[in-house]
Design an enzyme around this catalytic site. Structure first.
Site, short mmCIF file in Angstrom:
data_model
loop_
_atom_site.label_atom_id
_atom_site.label_comp_id
_atom_site.label_asym_id
_atom_site.label_seq_id
_atom_site.Cartn_x
_atom_site.Cartn_y
_atom_site.Cartn_z
N CYS A 1 0.71 -1.31 -0.06
CA CYS A 1 -0.17 -0.07 -0.09
C CYS A 1 0.69 1.37 -0.06
O CYS A 1 0.33 2.39 -0.46
CB CYS A 1 -0.76 0.15 1.23
SG CYS A 1 -0.26 -0.70 2.65
N HIS B 1 0.37 -5.63 9.89
CA HIS B 1 -0.60 -6.41 8.95
C HIS B 1 -1.68 -5.45 8.77
O HIS B 1 -2.73 -5.50 7.93
CB HIS B 1 -1.25 -7.57 9.62
CG HIS B 1 -0.32 -8.77 9.58
ND1 HIS B 1 0.18 -9.30 8.37
CD2 HIS B 1 0.38 -9.47 10.83
CE1 HIS B 1 0.89 -10.42 8.98
NE2 HIS B 1 1.10 -10.31 10.24
#
Ligand SMILES: [Zn+2]
Length: 726
Positions: free
Chosen positions: A158, A711
């Protein structure tokens, strides 16, 4: 030709061609007459079975080969093409540098050159797996708004996607790629570049994102290239979006650098010359080595002024920048959450939030807590509790920076006058119970529960009986009254703690612990017996070590020193009878927990002001003064001289301390339109055509998350700011 010093006829091996084809081929050391041209088989990627032959001189460029193929196959001018050469082993190799000659590319007669045409969706046929063919057709049918296109997360990518989205929305850069201007500027020879591969991978991604044929694209090739050239991005770890953006801008710049051979540029000292002259010289020198679309769009110039504190020497330099890394105002205060445990057993532990100086000491924490609780700071002890044990007991002069936000901090009220002779001792007490029976395990072991206690014991009460009574009272909120039972007593006068003495080495001199009572009474031997009604002890007290795991007296130096003067080390454990419905400890929230921490947002202006504030260099990073001939802690001031067309602002959200890095989550406010830098630019403004000093926001990379959450979809990262003014 008569003037040639050296003539040689080149006859390519195995060539049947017999017609003469004039020309002179220049080789590095000799000139040669080219008798036979190179004859290549040209074919299209999607039709390998019908090649056409074409002849080229060895001095022709790959671009000439490509143009010939486009002509032969009647490719519309708007279509983008590239060529591959088929090797004898059947493998294909991209002819990436179209400026290279046929000779340098080692093309020889008889070789097959394949032309590939870019798909309408921006992808290349060769980069798409065949299994995707159906979805390719689906996507070709899809019509969306160009540029409105997601990027698939390849697992913690990301940060990369976020940086790409920002960059691909910079109009002049994206137009540069969509209009193929990059093709003529790819720099294949720059040792600082990536042989054009990063630029090409980025171009492919931009073309896909702006084709309007995708809802989302998979940046796999781009990620591979990035990882190939910057190994820190190779895996699937979380990274900082700004770190990637910085690498990408640098990689694109070097891959597209119009300067093919970087000359050495000697930097001259400003030596009192006017700023305009020094700045102009610095920019000219920068452009002599760095000239690319990235420099055109993103590079600005700032002035750096160093002043020697000893001799007053002033050093002025002008340095180019690709983005501004501005600091955030760091709060000097810190909110800490903790539990306060009163001595009064009827009061439940309280959860508090106190505001303390970041650079303060543990005493500051106690002083702040004293205001909330009314308990004097000198009657507090501060402990880090971990897994029902004392992990650490803090001294009041220890730095608060030792305590991390994630630590469970308990502050205990203890009796005053601890240091006085004859004053109280403080005993650490752990709570234990028998481990519940499990399959095949009758549960002989003991486990810790609850939070541990620090219990003040007057020296006059250092006996097992007294200690039992003290702990019984202290734990009254957790225990039920002990049942009365008839018992045969060994001898009069023995207290309930008699059983506790087994296992201890000697009355009040040994360290106590608390444990569940024995089922079997101690042997009565020859003592006279009598019946009496008495309460059975609820628990026993046993010595344990600092872990609370083994029943032996703690040794001096092991575990915690709780009294700075002369106390022995004590440990304790307590357990309720396993069948008694003993309530577990609870806590209440102090009203301070209800106060929402009002965090003042920061204006972007303030960050830029901080960037341009005079600072004194730190011990680790001194400046070598050429006059003093030694390192000095000079003062340093940065000023903005010239701003680029598109300004990238990086907010430095990571604050590094000795112990850990901290992420500043301060809210930063900025205007969407007309961010005005006029006040910050020190370059005198020209009356005609003043440079634009106002910016509109075009992209934000707000890439946030906890430092520890690997995560977390958003992950750790920085906030970037891109501005542009048309
Ligand atoms: Zn000096």
């Amino acid at each position: 030709m008569s003037s040639l010093t050296h003539l040689q006829t080149i006859v390519p091996p195995g060539l049947r061609c017999s017609h003469l084809w004039g020309g002179v081929v220049e080789l590095p050391s000799t000139q040669k007459v080219e008798v036979y041209p190179v004859e290549l088989y040209l074919c299209q990627h999607n039709d390998m079975d019908s090649p056409v032959t074409a002849q080229f001189s060895r001095v022709d460029t790959i671009d000439a080969v490509l143009q010939e193929a486009r002509r032969q196959f009647e490719v519309p001018p708007e279509d983008e093409t590239r060529v591959w050469v088929k090797n004898s082993d059947g493998s294909c190799e991209r002819l990436r540098n179209i400026h290279m000659t046929v000779l340098d590319a080692c093309l020889s007669t008889g070789q097959v050159v394949i032309m590939e045409t870019r798909n309408k969706d921006g992808t290349w046929p060769s980069s798409r797996p065949h299994v995707m063919r159906n979805s390719v057709e689906d996507e070709e049918l899809y019509r969306g708004q160009p540029g409105v296109c997601g990027l698939t997360n390849l697992g913690n990518t990301c940060f990369m996607n976020s940086a790409f989205q920002c960059l691909s929305n910079v109009p002049p850069l994206t137009e540069y790629f969509l209009n193929n201007h990059y093709l003529g500027e790819l720099n294949f020879s720059n040792p600082l570049g990536m042989k054009g591969e990063i630029a090409e991978a980025y171009a492919d991604l931009v073309k896909q994102a702006w084709s309007g044929h995708h809802r989302a694209i998979v940046p796999r090739m781009f990620k591979t290239k990035v990882g190939h050239f910057a190994s820190q991005f190779l895996g699937y770890q979380q990274h900082d979006a700004q770190e990637l953006l910085s690498f990408l801008l640098d990689g694109l710049h070097e891959d597209l650098n119009r300067v093919k051979r970087k000359e050495y540029v000697e930097l001259r000292d400003a030596a009192g010359r006017p700023d305009e002259e020094v700045a102009e010289e610095a920019w000219r020198n920068h452009k002599r080595r760095n000239d690319s679309i990235i420099v055109d769009i993103f590079h600005g110039l700032f002035k750096s002024t160093l002043v020697c504190p000893a001799c007053g020497k002033v050093s002025v330099t002008f340095d180019p920048f690709c983005y501004l890394s501005v600091p955030l105002p760091v709060s000097q205060e810190r909110a800490m959450e903790l539990f306060f445990v009163y001595m009064d057993p009827s009061r439940k532990p309280q959860q508090h939030r106190v505001v303390v100086p970041k650079a303060g000491k543990v005493l500051d924490l106690c002083l702040a807590l004293a205001k909330h609780t009314g308990v004097p700071a000198e009657q507090m002890m501060v402990a880090d509790v971990f897994s029902h044990r004392f992990y650490k007991l803090y001294q009041v002069d220890e730095a608060l920076s030792c305590i991390l936000d994630r630590d469970d901090i308990f502050v205990y009220e203890v009796a005053g006058g601890l240091a006085e002779p004859g004053g109280a001792l403080v005993l650490p007490v752990y709570l234990r119970e028998r481990a519940p029976p499990r399959d095949g395990d009758p549960g002989y072991g003991v486990v810790l529960f609850g939070h541990p206690l620090l219990v003040s014991v007057p020296r006059s009460q250092l006996s097992w009986d007294a200690l039992y009574g003290l702990l019984l009272e202290r734990l009254s909120s957790m225990t039920l009254p002990p049942p009365q039972v008839d018992e045969e007593e060994e001898a009069p006068g023995e207290g309930p703690a008699s059983q506790a003495e087994e296992g201890s080495s000697g009355g009040s001199g040994g360290p106590p612990t608390l444990s569940p009572p024995q089922a079997t009474p101690p042997p009565t031997a020859n003592r006279p017996k009598r019946k009496c009604r008495r309460r059975r002890p609820l628990f026993t007290v046993r010595p344990v070590n600092a872990n609370g795991t083994s029943e032996r007296p703690a040794l001096p130096g092991e575990g915690f020193s709780v009294n700075p003067r002369d106390s022995p080390l004590w440990g304790g454990a307590l357990g309720p009878p396993p069948d008694s419905p003993v309530p577990r400890q609870g806590y209440v929230k102090h009203e301070c927990m209800g106060h929402v921490q009002r965090r003042q947002p920061v204006k972007l202006r303030e960050c830029v002001e901080l960037f341009t504030t005079v600072e004194t260099l730190e011990e680790e990073n001194p400046w070598y003064c050429p006059t003093c001939k030694r390192h000095q802690l000079a003062t340093k001031k940065l000023d903005l001289w010239a701003l680029p067309e598109v300004l990238i602002i990086h907010l430095k959200r990571f604050s590094y301390t000795r112990l850990a890095r901290e992420k500043l989550d301060t809210l930063v406010e900025f205007p969407i339109r007309d961010l005005d830098f006029s006040d910050f630019i020190i370059k005198p403004r020209a009356d005609v055509a003043p440079a634009p000093h106002k910016y509109d926001l075009i992209a934000v990379s707000n890439h946030y998350g906890s430092l520890r959450d690997g995560h977390c979809m958003q992950g750790a990262g920085a906030v970037g700011w891109l501005g542009g003014r048309g």
